[in-house]
Design a protein around this motif. Structure first.
Motif, PDB file in Angstrom:
ATOM      1  N   LEU A  68      13.889  -0.163  -3.980  1.00 35.20           N
ATOM      2  CA  LEU A  68      13.706   1.410  -3.221  1.00 35.20           C
ATOM      3  C   LEU A  68      14.721   1.562  -2.260  1.00 35.20           C
ATOM      4  O   LEU A  68      15.181   1.011  -1.287  1.00 35.20           O
ATOM      5  N   SER A  69      15.582   1.773  -2.813  1.00 34.63           N
ATOM      6  CA  SER A  69      16.126   2.370  -1.614  1.00 34.63           C
ATOM      7  C   SER A  69      15.512   3.103  -0.016  1.00 34.63           C
ATOM      8  O   SER A  69      15.484   3.052   0.797  1.00 34.63           O
ATOM      9  N   ASP A  70      14.042   3.721  -0.625  1.00 38.94           N
ATOM     10  CA  ASP A  70      13.024   3.864   0.722  1.00 38.94           C
ATOM     11  C   ASP A  70      11.997   3.574   0.194  1.00 38.94           C
ATOM     12  O   ASP A  70      10.808   4.063  -0.612  1.00 38.94           O
ATOM     13  N   MET A  71      10.999   3.069   0.586  1.00 38.69           N
ATOM     14  CA  MET A  71       9.634   2.485   0.983  1.00 38.69           C
ATOM     15  C   MET A  71       9.220   2.842   0.874  1.00 38.69           C
ATOM     16  O   MET A  71       7.751   3.197   0.702  1.00 38.69           O
ATOM     17  N   LYS A  72       9.114   3.664   1.616  1.00 38.16           N
ATOM     18  CA  LYS A  72       8.510   5.174   1.540  1.00 38.16           C
ATOM     19  C   LYS A  72       8.285   6.244  -0.056  1.00 38.16           C
ATOM     20  O   LYS A  72       6.638   6.777  -0.046  1.00 38.16           O
ATOM     21  N   MET A  73       8.862   5.741  -0.460  1.00 35.50           N
ATOM     22  CA  MET A  73       8.941   6.085  -1.901  1.00 35.50           C
ATOM     23  C   MET A  73       7.747   5.597  -2.899  1.00 35.50           C
ATOM     24  O   MET A  73       7.602   5.956  -4.019  1.00 35.50           O
ATOM     25  N   LYS A  74       7.184   4.525  -2.874  1.00 38.59           N
ATOM     26  CA  LYS A  74       6.913   3.424  -3.780  1.00 38.59           C
ATOM     27  C   LYS A  74       5.514   3.558  -4.099  1.00 38.59           C
ATOM     28  O   LYS A  74       5.674   4.002  -4.975  1.00 38.59           O
ATOM     29  N   ALA A  75       4.580   4.661  -3.400  1.00 42.70           N
ATOM     30  CA  ALA A  75       3.376   5.148  -4.708  1.00 42.70           C
ATOM     31  C   ALA A  75       4.322   6.183  -5.105  1.00 42.70           C
ATOM     32  O   ALA A  75       3.420   5.986  -6.418  1.00 42.70           O
ATOM     33  N   ASP A  76       4.926   7.233  -4.875  1.00 41.45           N
ATOM     34  CA  ASP A  76       5.408   8.167  -6.335  1.00 41.45           C
ATOM     35  C   ASP A  76       5.652   7.187  -7.137  1.00 41.45           C
ATOM     36  O   ASP A  76       5.529   7.343  -8.577  1.00 41.45           O
ATOM     37  N   MET A  77       6.685   6.464  -6.734  1.00 41.25           N
ATOM     38  CA  MET A  77       7.433   5.190  -8.261  1.00 41.25           C
ATOM     39  C   MET A  77       6.055   3.909  -8.981  1.00 41.25           C
ATOM     40  O   MET A  77       6.313   4.128  -9.877  1.00 41.25           O
ATOM     41  N   PRO A  92       3.228  -7.866 -15.019  1.00 39.34           N
ATOM     42  CA  PRO A  92       4.502  -8.365 -14.992  1.00 39.34           C
ATOM     43  C   PRO A  92       3.839  -8.639 -13.767  1.00 39.34           C
ATOM     44  O   PRO A  92       3.688  -8.173 -12.974  1.00 39.34           O
ATOM     45  N   GLN A  93       4.130 -10.117 -13.032  1.00 42.82           N
ATOM     46  CA  GLN A  93       4.363 -10.576 -11.467  1.00 42.82           C
ATOM     47  C   GLN A  93       5.264  -9.384 -11.076  1.00 42.82           C
ATOM     48  O   GLN A  93       6.355  -9.246 -11.701  1.00 42.82           O
ATOM     49  N   ARG A  94       4.880  -8.810  -9.692  1.00 44.10           N
ATOM     50  CA  ARG A  94       6.499  -7.742  -9.674  1.00 44.10           C
ATOM     51  C   ARG A  94       6.353  -7.831  -8.486  1.00 44.10           C
ATOM     52  O   ARG A  94       5.334  -7.625  -7.107  1.00 44.10           O
ATOM     53  N   ALA A  95       7.428  -7.166  -7.874  1.00 42.06           N
ATOM     54  CA  ALA A  95       7.902  -7.231  -6.412  1.00 42.06           C
ATOM     55  C   ALA A  95       8.168  -6.125  -5.938  1.00 42.06           C
ATOM     56  O   ALA A  95       9.358  -5.446  -7.245  1.00 42.06           O
ATOM     57  N   CYS A  96       7.989  -5.449  -4.990  1.00 46.66           N
ATOM     58  CA  CYS A  96       8.726  -4.359  -4.765  1.00 46.66           C
ATOM     59  C   CYS A  96       9.773  -4.621  -3.212  1.00 46.66           C
ATOM     60  O   CYS A  96       8.640  -4.695  -2.525  1.00 46.66           O
ATOM     61  N   VAL A  97      10.927  -3.409  -2.984  1.00 52.64           N
ATOM     62  CA  VAL A  97      12.074  -4.455  -2.081  1.00 52.64           C
ATOM     63  C   VAL A  97      12.278  -3.208  -1.910  1.00 52.64           C
ATOM     64  O   VAL A  97      13.004  -2.716  -2.779  1.00 52.64           O
ATOM     65  N   GLY A  98      12.657  -2.664  -0.426  1.00 52.11           N
ATOM     66  CA  GLY A  98      13.674  -1.325   0.162  1.00 52.11           C
ATOM     67  C   GLY A  98      14.898  -2.470  -0.090  1.00 52.11           C
ATOM     68  O   GLY A  98      15.088  -3.430   0.497  1.00 52.11           O
ATOM     69  N   ALA A  99      15.734  -1.702  -0.329  1.00 52.28           N
ATOM     70  CA  ALA A  99      17.609  -2.170  -0.358  1.00 52.28           C
ATOM     71  C   ALA A  99      18.275  -0.656  -0.050  1.00 52.28           C
ATOM     72  O   ALA A  99      18.113  -0.262  -0.806  1.00 52.28           O
ATOM     73  N   ASP A 100      19.298  -1.351   0.086  1.00 52.54           N
ATOM     74  CA  ASP A 100      20.126  -0.274   0.058  1.00 52.54           C
ATOM     75  C   ASP A 100      21.324  -0.191  -0.858  1.00 52.54           C
ATOM     76  O   ASP A 100      21.692  -1.592  -1.613  1.00 52.54           O
ATOM     77  N   LEU A 107      17.789   6.109  -6.277  1.00 50.62           N
ATOM     78  CA  LEU A 107      17.068   5.739  -5.469  1.00 50.62           C
ATOM     79  C   LEU A 107      16.501   4.850  -6.057  1.00 50.62           C
ATOM     80  O   LEU A 107      15.415   3.762  -5.107  1.00 50.62           O
ATOM     81  N   ILE A 108      16.600   4.006  -7.246  1.00 47.66           N
ATOM     82  CA  ILE A 108      16.126   2.618  -7.710  1.00 47.66           C
ATOM     83  C   ILE A 108      16.633   2.421  -8.824  1.00 47.66           C
ATOM     84  O   ILE A 108      17.411   2.789  -9.392  1.00 47.66           O
TER      85      ILE A 108
END
Length: 121
Positions: A68-77, A92-100, A107-108
């Motif tokens: 995600l370009s902004d981790m503040k969007m994680k809940a909506d995603m 699946p095994q899943r990770a969410c990472v903030g990234a440029d 955004l994703i």
């Protein structure tokens, strides 16, 4: 065994590669819609299509990384993701990472590894 590649429109890369019963797929919103909800839905639709091209689907996911370009969007995603992925038998095994992600539009991006299915899906 032969490597299968689903070449991307972007030069120098593939959207999906499969080998030895495993599929490696990247998904993004090809339409660059406005907002994380729309981009997540479009990315998951794109992911479904690319998984199908390499004889797999979301029920065969082993691992997922969501960038995600902004981790503040994680809940909506997450809300859209959970709607799409379904019951825990698909998780699946899943990770969410903030990234440029390289621009102000994307955004994703989602990267997965899945088991290929037999020809009769």
């Amino acid at each position: 065994m032969k490597i299968q590649r689903v070449v991307s429109d972007a030069k120098g890369r593939s959207d999906a590669v499969s080998f030895n019963g495993l599929a490696y797929v990247v998904a993004y919103d090809p339409n660059a819609a406005s907002g994380i909800e729309a981009q997540t839905r479009n990315s998951l639709q794109f992911l479904d299509a690319k998984l199908a091209e390499v004889r797999s689907n979301k029920e065969a996911l082993l691992q997922a990384r969501v960038y995600l370009s902004d981790m503040k969007m994680k809940a909506d995603m997450d809300e859209i993701w959970c709607e799409w992925i379904g019951t825990s038998k698909n998780w699946p095994q899943r990770a969410c990472v903030g990234a440029d992600l390289g621009d102000d539009v994307t955004l994703i991006e989602i990267v997965v590894i899945a088991v290929q299915k037999p020809e009769a899906l």
